[in-house]
Design a protein around this motif. Structure first.
Motif, PDB file in Angstrom:
ATOM      1  N   GLN B 216      47.607  43.237  44.147  1.00 26.80           N
ATOM      2  CA  GLN B 216      47.049  44.525  44.562  1.00 26.80           C
ATOM      3  C   GLN B 216      47.154  45.545  43.443  1.00 26.80           C
ATOM      4  O   GLN B 216      46.261  46.348  43.231  1.00 26.80           O
ATOM      5  CB  GLN B 216      47.787  45.046  45.786  1.00 26.80           C
ATOM      6  CG  GLN B 216      47.185  44.499  47.055  1.00 26.80           C
ATOM      7  CD  GLN B 216      47.684  45.239  48.249  1.00 26.80           C
ATOM      8  OE1 GLN B 216      48.217  46.327  48.148  1.00 26.80           O
ATOM      9  NE2 GLN B 216      47.513  44.620  49.405  1.00 26.80           N
ATOM     10  N   CYS B 217      48.283  45.457  42.710  1.00 26.84           N
ATOM     11  CA  CYS B 217      48.496  46.347  41.573  1.00 26.84           C
ATOM     12  C   CYS B 217      47.394  46.119  40.538  1.00 26.84           C
ATOM     13  O   CYS B 217      46.838  47.053  39.977  1.00 26.84           O
ATOM     14  CB  CYS B 217      49.870  46.068  40.980  1.00 26.84           C
ATOM     15  SG  CYS B 217      50.296  47.143  39.654  1.00 26.84           S
ATOM     16  N   LEU B 218      47.060  44.828  40.321  1.00 16.74           N
ATOM     17  CA  LEU B 218      46.012  44.484  39.374  1.00 16.74           C
ATOM     18  C   LEU B 218      44.643  44.841  39.926  1.00 16.74           C
ATOM     19  O   LEU B 218      43.715  45.146  39.181  1.00 16.74           O
ATOM     20  CB  LEU B 218      46.046  42.980  39.125  1.00 16.74           C
ATOM     21  CG  LEU B 218      46.620  42.505  37.798  1.00 16.74           C
ATOM     22  CD1 LEU B 218      46.577  40.992  37.771  1.00 16.74           C
ATOM     23  CD2 LEU B 218      45.836  43.082  36.644  1.00 16.74           C
ATOM     24  N   GLY B 219      44.542  44.756  41.234  1.00 16.76           N
ATOM     25  CA  GLY B 219      43.251  44.896  41.888  1.00 16.76           C
ATOM     26  C   GLY B 219      42.542  46.179  41.523  1.00 16.76           C
ATOM     27  O   GLY B 219      41.319  46.235  41.450  1.00 16.76           O
ATOM     28  N   GLN B 220      43.346  47.235  41.275  1.00 12.72           N
ATOM     29  CA  GLN B 220      42.747  48.509  40.889  1.00 12.72           C
ATOM     30  C   GLN B 220      41.952  48.375  39.604  1.00 12.72           C
ATOM     31  O   GLN B 220      41.041  49.137  39.354  1.00 12.72           O
ATOM     32  CB  GLN B 220      43.856  49.549  40.689  1.00 12.72           C
ATOM     33  CG  GLN B 220      44.579  49.897  41.949  1.00 12.72           C
ATOM     34  CD  GLN B 220      43.801  50.899  42.767  1.00 12.72           C
ATOM     35  OE1 GLN B 220      42.595  50.995  42.663  1.00 12.72           O
ATOM     36  NE2 GLN B 220      44.486  51.635  43.618  1.00 12.72           N
ATOM     37  N   ILE B 221      42.397  47.411  38.761  1.00 14.29           N
ATOM     38  CA  ILE B 221      41.726  47.280  37.471  1.00 14.29           C
ATOM     39  C   ILE B 221      40.563  46.305  37.566  1.00 14.29           C
ATOM     40  O   ILE B 221      39.494  46.542  37.004  1.00 14.29           O
ATOM     41  CB  ILE B 221      42.740  46.809  36.409  1.00 14.29           C
ATOM     42  CG1 ILE B 221      43.796  47.894  36.225  1.00 14.29           C
ATOM     43  CG2 ILE B 221      42.059  46.529  35.098  1.00 14.29           C
ATOM     44  CD1 ILE B 221      44.945  47.495  35.386  1.00 14.29           C
ATOM     45  N   ILE B 222      40.771  45.224  38.327  1.00 12.09           N
ATOM     46  CA  ILE B 222      39.748  44.184  38.365  1.00 12.09           C
ATOM     47  C   ILE B 222      38.448  44.703  38.975  1.00 12.09           C
ATOM     48  O   ILE B 222      37.371  44.252  38.636  1.00 12.09           O
ATOM     49  CB  ILE B 222      40.302  42.947  39.126  1.00 12.09           C
ATOM     50  CG1 ILE B 222      41.247  42.231  38.173  1.00 12.09           C
ATOM     51  CG2 ILE B 222      39.209  42.011  39.572  1.00 12.09           C
ATOM     52  CD1 ILE B 222      41.912  41.042  38.759  1.00 12.09           C
ATOM     53  N   GLY B 223      38.567  45.691  39.811  1.00 13.55           N
ATOM     54  CA  GLY B 223      37.364  46.215  40.445  1.00 13.55           C
ATOM     55  C   GLY B 223      36.479  47.048  39.544  1.00 13.55           C
ATOM     56  O   GLY B 223      35.368  47.392  39.922  1.00 13.55           O
ATOM     57  N   TRP B 224      36.957  47.405  38.360  1.00 10.65           N
ATOM     58  CA  TRP B 224      36.170  48.282  37.490  1.00 10.65           C
ATOM     59  C   TRP B 224      34.831  47.650  37.178  1.00 10.65           C
ATOM     60  O   TRP B 224      34.710  46.441  36.974  1.00 10.65           O
ATOM     61  CB  TRP B 224      36.904  48.541  36.177  1.00 10.65           C
ATOM     62  CG  TRP B 224      38.169  49.303  36.312  1.00 10.65           C
ATOM     63  CD1 TRP B 224      38.721  49.775  37.465  1.00 10.65           C
ATOM     64  CD2 TRP B 224      39.067  49.647  35.258  1.00 10.65           C
ATOM     65  NE1 TRP B 224      39.893  50.416  37.193  1.00 10.65           N
ATOM     66  CE2 TRP B 224      40.134  50.347  35.853  1.00 10.65           C
ATOM     67  CE3 TRP B 224      39.062  49.446  33.892  1.00 10.65           C
ATOM     68  CZ2 TRP B 224      41.192  50.834  35.100  1.00 10.65           C
ATOM     69  CZ3 TRP B 224      40.103  49.925  33.143  1.00 10.65           C
ATOM     70  CH2 TRP B 224      41.176  50.624  33.752  1.00 10.65           C
ATOM     71  N   ASN B 225      33.838  48.502  37.065  1.00 11.93           N
ATOM     72  CA  ASN B 225      32.491  48.006  36.790  1.00 11.93           C
ATOM     73  C   ASN B 225      32.394  47.282  35.460  1.00 11.93           C
ATOM     74  O   ASN B 225      31.542  46.430  35.277  1.00 11.93           O
ATOM     75  CB  ASN B 225      31.505  49.175  36.790  1.00 11.93           C
ATOM     76  CG  ASN B 225      31.167  49.584  38.187  1.00 11.93           C
ATOM     77  OD1 ASN B 225      31.291  48.789  39.115  1.00 11.93           O
ATOM     78  ND2 ASN B 225      30.739  50.821  38.349  1.00 11.93           N
ATOM     79  N   VAL B 226      33.273  47.651  34.531  1.00 14.30           N
ATOM     80  CA  VAL B 226      33.164  47.065  33.194  1.00 14.30           C
ATOM     81  C   VAL B 226      33.445  45.562  33.224  1.00 14.30           C
ATOM     82  O   VAL B 226      33.061  44.841  32.312  1.00 14.30           O
ATOM     83  CB  VAL B 226      34.090  47.817  32.204  1.00 14.30           C
ATOM     84  CG1 VAL B 226      35.533  47.454  32.407  1.00 14.30           C
ATOM     85  CG2 VAL B 226      33.669  47.570  30.785  1.00 14.30           C
ATOM     86  N   PHE B 227      34.087  45.086  34.291  1.00 14.00           N
ATOM     87  CA  PHE B 227      34.392  43.655  34.357  1.00 14.00           C
ATOM     88  C   PHE B 227      33.298  42.845  35.045  1.00 14.00           C
ATOM     89  O   PHE B 227      33.490  41.680  35.338  1.00 14.00           O
ATOM     90  CB  PHE B 227      35.733  43.420  35.045  1.00 14.00           C
ATOM     91  CG  PHE B 227      36.872  43.988  34.263  1.00 14.00           C
ATOM     92  CD1 PHE B 227      37.144  43.530  32.989  1.00 14.00           C
ATOM     93  CD2 PHE B 227      37.653  45.007  34.772  1.00 14.00           C
ATOM     94  CE1 PHE B 227      38.177  44.070  32.248  1.00 14.00           C
ATOM     95  CE2 PHE B 227      38.680  45.553  34.039  1.00 14.00           C
ATOM     96  CZ  PHE B 227      38.944  45.082  32.778  1.00 14.00           C
ATOM     97  N   THR B 228      32.175  43.474  35.300  1.00 11.94           N
ATOM     98  CA  THR B 228      31.031  42.703  35.784  1.00 11.94           C
ATOM     99  C   THR B 228      30.056  42.578  34.620  1.00 11.94           C
ATOM    100  O   THR B 228      30.097  43.391  33.692  1.00 11.94           O
ATOM    101  CB  THR B 228      30.337  43.440  36.937  1.00 11.94           C
ATOM    102  OG1 THR B 228      29.919  44.712  36.436  1.00 11.94           O
ATOM    103  CG2 THR B 228      31.264  43.644  38.107  1.00 11.94           C
TER     104      THR B 228
END
Lengths: 383, 417
Positions: B216-228
């Protein structure tokens, strides 16, 4: 559609009844960040395209040649430093060579080697800073220039150690050099020369493949081979146009015939070729320096008889391959201690004459890098 | 009294201060406006000062120099010294200039530069002006700077300035397109022009929300648009176009010092020049802030809970810290680019925008649409991600190759025999 043709080349500007356009005349210089001194270009622009360019110079005229005719031969030696203030060593050498030729003076072996070492060090620092300044003209905010300046400092330290001055060296004398090299100088010089290729590698890795440099320099400011020969262009600019002419090879002055080095040639004659020829020449200079430092003999460095001489009536033209091109001194003696006629053939000045031919039809931004790639020093252009 | 939540501390303080004015609604509105705008005008000039120092130190480090070191510890007071110098300098206006336009130009540049900051969400509940059409407002107001630059170029009655102004117009008009179009993809995916919603959409993807705390802590980052795939391409296009939009190296043609001296700034001195300088940096902050908002998750960062609080929304490190960290990181990349690259030529610049960035940005919109509708497995875009990435990579290669042409190449040099 009406078009009008403006001098000097057939460049047509649209000027219909509906739209009145005109060329924009800009006087670039004498105070401009990239004219490399007090030099002016009167440019006519159609939008951003150069349609006319007139170089204007003379702002730095100091009457060098006339002053030299009113003083003794040795008296103008320090004044030659101020011609091309980046390369005082080679200026000294060209002048000394002309006087030696006229007066028939011999130069001791060790002095010849010292002259070669000094001249090639001068070439290294001149070319390094030229490439740096060229990238500054290209718009880099000084990074390559400061890398080059860092290397130049090591070479200027060597000059200071040997001659007492970093830029105005006044080191060569008729029949040799002023003083022998201090002890330890050769070892330090060897170290500087050995370290130089590392800087070259770094420099080439960073610059030669850069997409922006490639697109901005290639096929910009092409100097055709024939024009280069007809306009009497010399030095790296000539060789970038593919002409095999290096006075070190043609005249074999000094002891250049003893060293193994090659002359790099360009094929297109554009800014990129002029830029690359300088980088390649630096590699060759390092080769010459390594050989000279390994084989420099012991012995005297000057001819004590050569002081206060009075040449017979004669004339002589001494020339060397300076970093910027053929640097020549023409001297006429009437038997007095002063030269009757003293004339400098400045490479910067003569290479500048083709500036307009290279700039026409290019963008204003290109004119700046074309000027940078010619490598001028206004001290030499205006004298 | 609600428990202290460092993340919302400033918001809570504001509400607490406003609660005293409950009986004077008109005054409360006025104070609320001041409380949200004054910090902008106070904080960003400070950021500007820090950035000039960072830029001078950073460039110096890149160039084997030391940089400012006479004023204060590590030269940190240099921006203040510069400010004093600028204030004390004579304000020179050319005799033949259009005085009114010459005077108004720095003002016209500065007002929108600060105004566009107000649509950026600095933290949860911390947006100076919550506008539904925030992104549109940003772009619309942001392009006013073109007018200001041309005003400066025209009114100076200087040929260098005029050329700089012309270049600025051509450049900003061209780069506005890829800039907006790469933003359009994000707007399309979010379905909203509201910057707050764009940030909220990038938080905690649903498939991670249900898993353990570490993820969940990571989840804030993985959701960023830059990772699509569309977000990554969009971020790069946006960043490059924003460099051109704010006249930063290698697109600093309007103020190219080696060609046209300082372009539109040539005839400015003293404090007007300082205003120009500051506006440019504030616009740089604004555009980096927008790029943070659109692609880098805005104020979201790793979720770290304060040990004293049970509130699931409480965060130890406030969101605006992450926001400013990302914004400054982008500024540092800009400084790095400035220390590295030479300048483009005017026709290459246009070609780059119209022939490379624009087709890529349009392609990106299609990829975004495909990604949106591609089938997912437990919410994970197993089809959309790889295919989108592949399509974007291939179009990058193709458009790049078509643009390159045979003209430039590394050459082989020969030696005379």
């Amino acid at each position: 559609m009406n078009t009008e043709t403006i001098a000097p080349r057939e460049y047509q500007i649209y000027s219909g009844d509906d739209l009145r356009t005109n060329v924009l005349e800009i006087s670039m210089g004498p105070q401009h960040p990239s004219t490399h001194g007090v030099f002016r270009m009167d440019v006519s622009l159609d939008g951003e395209t150069v349609v006319k360019l007139k170089p204007v110079f003379g702002y730095l005229h100091r009457n060098h040649e006339k002053i030299a005719e009113t003083t003794s031969y040795l008296g103008s030696m320090p004044y030659t430093d101020r011609l091309d203030y980046f390369c005082s060593m080679t200026n000294n050498w060209a002048y000394a060579l002309a006087v030696e030729k006229m007066a028939g003076l011999a130069v001791p072996e060790r002095a010849e080697y010292i002259r070669v070492i000094m001249a090639e060090l001068t070439r290294l620092q001149n070319h390094a800073s030229l490439v740096g300044f060229l990238t500054n003209d290209l718009g880099a905010s000084g990074t390559p220039l400061l890398y080059a300046i860092r290397e130049r400092e090591h070479i200027l330290d060597l000059f200071e150690w040997a001659s007492g001055a970093r830029m105005m060296c006044n080191y060569m004398r008729f029949g040799g050099v002023r003083n022998d090299l201090p002890s330890g100088w050769l070892a330090q010089c060897k170290k500087v020369v050995d370290d130089f290729p590392a800087f070259m590698d770094e420099f080439e890795t960073l610059l030669t493949g850069n997409e922006i440099i490639l697109s901005r320099c290639q096929n910009v400011g092409v100097l055709p081979r024939d024009l280069a020969i007809n306009a009497s262009i010399t030095g790296p600019c000539l060789r970038a146009s593919g002409v095999d002419y290096d006075i070190r090879k043609v005249d074999k002055y000094g002891v250049y015939d003893r060293f193994d080095f090659k002359v790099p040639l360009g094929s297109v004659g554009d800014c990129y070729d002029r830029f690359m020829i300088r980088l390649l020449e630096m590699r060759e200079s390092v080769k010459i320096l390594k050989q000279a430092l390994a084989t420099i003999p012991e012995g005297p460095v000057n001819d004590s008889k050569a002081r206060n001489f009075r040449p017979k009536p004669a004339e002589a033209y001494g020339r060397i391959e300076g970093p910027k091109g053929e640097l020549g001194f023409y001297l006429v003696s009437d038997g007095t201690p002063k030269p009757h006629r003293y004339h400098v053939r400045p490479p910067s000045f003569i290479n500048l004459t083709v500036l307009e031919d290279m700039c026409l039809g290019q963008k204003i931004a290109d004119a700046v890098i074309i000027l940078g790639s010619i490598d001028i020093v206004l001290g030499e252009v205006d004298r | 009294m609600t428990p202290i939540n460092p993340d919302q501390l400033i918001v809570q303080l504001t509400q607490w201060a406003l609660s005293f004015l409950d009986s004077y609604p008109l005054v409360a509105v006025l104070v609320a406006i001041l409380l949200s705008t004054v910090p902008l005008v106070a904080v960003f000039p400070i950021c500007f000062a820090i950035t000039t120092w960072l830029e001078r130190k950073g460039l110096a480090r890149i160039q084997n120099r030391i940089g400012p070191n006479r004023t204060g510890f590590l030269g940190m007071l240099q921006p203040i010294a510069d400010g004093i110098k600028m204030l004390l300098k004579e304000d020179i206006v050319p005799k033949t200039s259009d005085r009114l336009a010459h005077f108004l130009a720095p003002v016209v540049l500065m007002v929108p530069a600060f105004t566009i900051l107000s649509v950026l969400p600095f933290n949860r509940n911390m947006i100076p002006a919550a506008v539904d059409t925030g992104v549109i407002l940003f772009f619309a107001l942001g392009s006013v700077s073109t007018l200001a630059v041309f005003m400066a170029g025209w009114s100076s009655r200087n040929k260098y300035s005029l050329l700089g102004g012309m270049r600025a117009i051509a450049q900003m008009v061209s780069y506005e397109l890829p800039l907006v179009l790469s933003g359009v993809t994000v707007i399309m995916m979010t379905g909203s022009l509201d910057t707050t919603k764009i940030v909220a959409q990038q938080q905690l993807s649903e498939w991670i929300q249900s898993s353990n705390a570490g993820l969940q802590c990571l989840g804030q980052i993985i959701g960023w648009n830059v990772f699509t795939p569309w977000g990554f391409a969009g971020f790069l296009i946006f960043f490059v176009a924003s460099l051109a939009e704010i006249n930063r190296c290698p697109f600093d043609l309007p103020e190219a010092d080696s060609e046209i001296v300082a372009g539109h700034l040539t005839e400015y001195s003293g404090f007007k020049y300082a205003l120009f300088f500051m506006s440019e940096y504030v616009s740089a902050f604004a555009i980096n802030g927008l790029s943070t908002t659109l692609f880098l998750g805005g104020w979201s960062g790793p979720n770290i809970r304060p040990p004293w609080s049970d509130d699931p929304n409480a965060l130890l490190i406030p969101g605006f810290v992450w926001f400013f960290a990302k914004m400054f990181a982008l500024m540092l990349v800009m400084i790095w680019i400035r220390g590295t690259l030479p300048r483009l030529r005017v026709d290459h610049l246009m070609g780059f925008a119209w022939k490379f960035l624009l087709p890529l940005a349009i392609m990106n919109i299609f990829v975004g649409g495909f990604y949106y509708y591609a089938p997912r497995w437990h919410g994970i875009p197993v089809v959309g991600w790889p295919i989108g990435f592949l399509v974007m990579y291939l179009s990058y290669e193709c458009i790049g190759r078509l643009n390159r042409g045979p003209k430039t190449a590394q050459r082989v040099y020969h030696y005379a025999s």
